[in-house]
Design an enzyme around this catalytic site. Structure first.
Site, mmCIF file in Angstrom:
data_model
loop_
_atom_site.group_PDB
_atom_site.id
_atom_site.type_symbol
_atom_site.label_atom_id
_atom_site.label_comp_id
_atom_site.label_asym_id
_atom_site.label_seq_id
_atom_site.Cartn_x
_atom_site.Cartn_y
_atom_site.Cartn_z
ATOM 1 N N ASP A 33 0.828 -1.212 0.000
ATOM 2 C CA ASP A 33 0.000 0.000 0.000
ATOM 3 C C ASP A 33 0.862 1.261 0.000
ATOM 4 O O ASP A 33 0.368 2.363 -0.188
ATOM 5 C CB ASP A 33 -0.893 0.032 1.249
ATOM 6 C CG ASP A 33 -1.826 -1.169 1.278
ATOM 7 O OD1 ASP A 33 -2.417 -1.460 0.221
ATOM 8 O OD2 ASP A 33 -1.950 -1.800 2.339
ATOM 9 N N HIS A 34 2.135 1.103 0.296
ATOM 10 C CA HIS A 34 3.026 2.265 0.407
ATOM 11 C C HIS A 34 4.209 2.023 -0.496
ATOM 12 O O HIS A 34 5.261 1.559 -0.050
ATOM 13 C CB HIS A 34 3.465 2.440 1.871
ATOM 14 C CG HIS A 34 4.220 3.717 2.107
ATOM 15 N ND1 HIS A 34 5.533 3.880 1.762
ATOM 16 C CD2 HIS A 34 3.838 4.891 2.661
ATOM 17 C CE1 HIS A 34 5.938 5.102 2.103
ATOM 18 N NE2 HIS A 34 4.925 5.726 2.641
#
Lengths: 161, 129
Positions: A33-34
């Site tokens: 997600d990052h």
């Protein structure tokens, strides 16, 4: 989720300095997600990893009798990204150590390249929060953290004695 | 080691810029640490550590910022203000501080206003000269 952001210690000089390593892996959920399609270790987690390296160094210096809490990040400068597959080397050096607090200076490198410079201050919280009560047991140095030192082998390859 | 007040001020200024992340023109002699420079309680320890290092001196705990042990004494505080005995105790522990208007209304919430840049400079001067 286990909130441990270093994998092991490779050097440990009581009361002086410690070196830990952190292997960044795509098996870490949050990297997906990052960021989607561009996984990098979040900079705040690098600060946390340094806080764990330095916090254990500071805690050990007082025989783990103090509750060592991150109180202040005096400096956090990032020079490079931490990418999956990278092995970060976190080196923390004690700058000041007093009954009520301690400061460390830290650097993170990867293959000799500077990734981040992080300085921070820790509070020995029982000595600073006059009037506030904390639990008797040392909630900072729980088993997860103590295992990191338990498995530290000074003579292992790559570690200096 | 003897230093002029200007030299001491300059080093104190540098210390506060590093410890509090403020600009050097904000660090005037009259600036209060908490009110004007945004210091929090943990910063006081950080400032003490840094001053010890940059002036190569030892600063005993509670000597530079001694309010805590006065506030913790029941005889010294009543109705949110320092009692006359408390005020005397604080004054004797902080000879480097200008008490100004504080004596006429010793509200404990205003104690932090007593810690200004000038009082650190005076304290350091007393230590090294």
């Amino acid at each position: 989720m286990r909130w441990i952001w270093i994998d092991k210690f490779v050097e440990f000089e009581s009361g002086k300095r410690a070196v830990a390593i952190k292997n960044i892996s795509l098996a870490e959920e949050h990297l997906h997600d990052h960021f989607p399609g561009y996984p990098v270790m979040p900079a705040p987690l690098m600060i946390e990893a340094m806080a764990q390296t330095g916090g254990i160094l500071v805690g050990e210096a007082r025989d783990f009798q103090e509750k060592v809490i991150l109180a202040k990040v005096s400096k956090a400068v990032f020079h490079k990204l931490g990418l999956p597959g990278d092995q970060l080397r976190l080196e923390a050096t004690i700058d000041s150590l007093a009954p009520e607090a301690a400061t460390i200076e830290g650097t993170i490198t990867c293959n000799g390249d500077l990734v981040a410079e992080i300085s921070m201050m820790f509070s020995h919280v029982d000595k600073n929060m006059a009037g506030l009560e904390f639990p008797e047991e040392n909630f900072v140095f729980n088993d997860n953290f103590m295992n990191l030192l338990k498995f530290y082998k000074p003579n292992e390859a790559g570690a200096s004695s | 080691m003897s230093m002029s007040r200007e030299d001491v001020f300059e080093k104190v200024q540098e210390t506060l810029v590093d410890a509090l992340g403020v600009d050097d023109d904000e660090v005037t002699p009259e600036a209060t640490l908490m009110g004007d420079l945004g210091a929090e309680s943990i910063d006081f320890l950080d400032i003490v550590f840094r001053l010890e290092k940059s002036f190569s001196i030892k600063i005993p705990r509670e000597e530079l910022f001694p309010a805590e042990n006065v506030l913790g004494n029941a005889e010294y505080v009543a109705d949110g203000k320092l009692t006359p005995a408390g005020l005397e105790a604080l004054k004797s522990q902080m000879p480097h501080v200008d008490f100004g208007d504080f004596a006429s209304d010793p509200d404990i919430n205003k104690i932090t206003d007593l810690f200004c840049v000038e009082s650190i400079v005076k304290y350091i001067e007393g230590k090294i000269n």
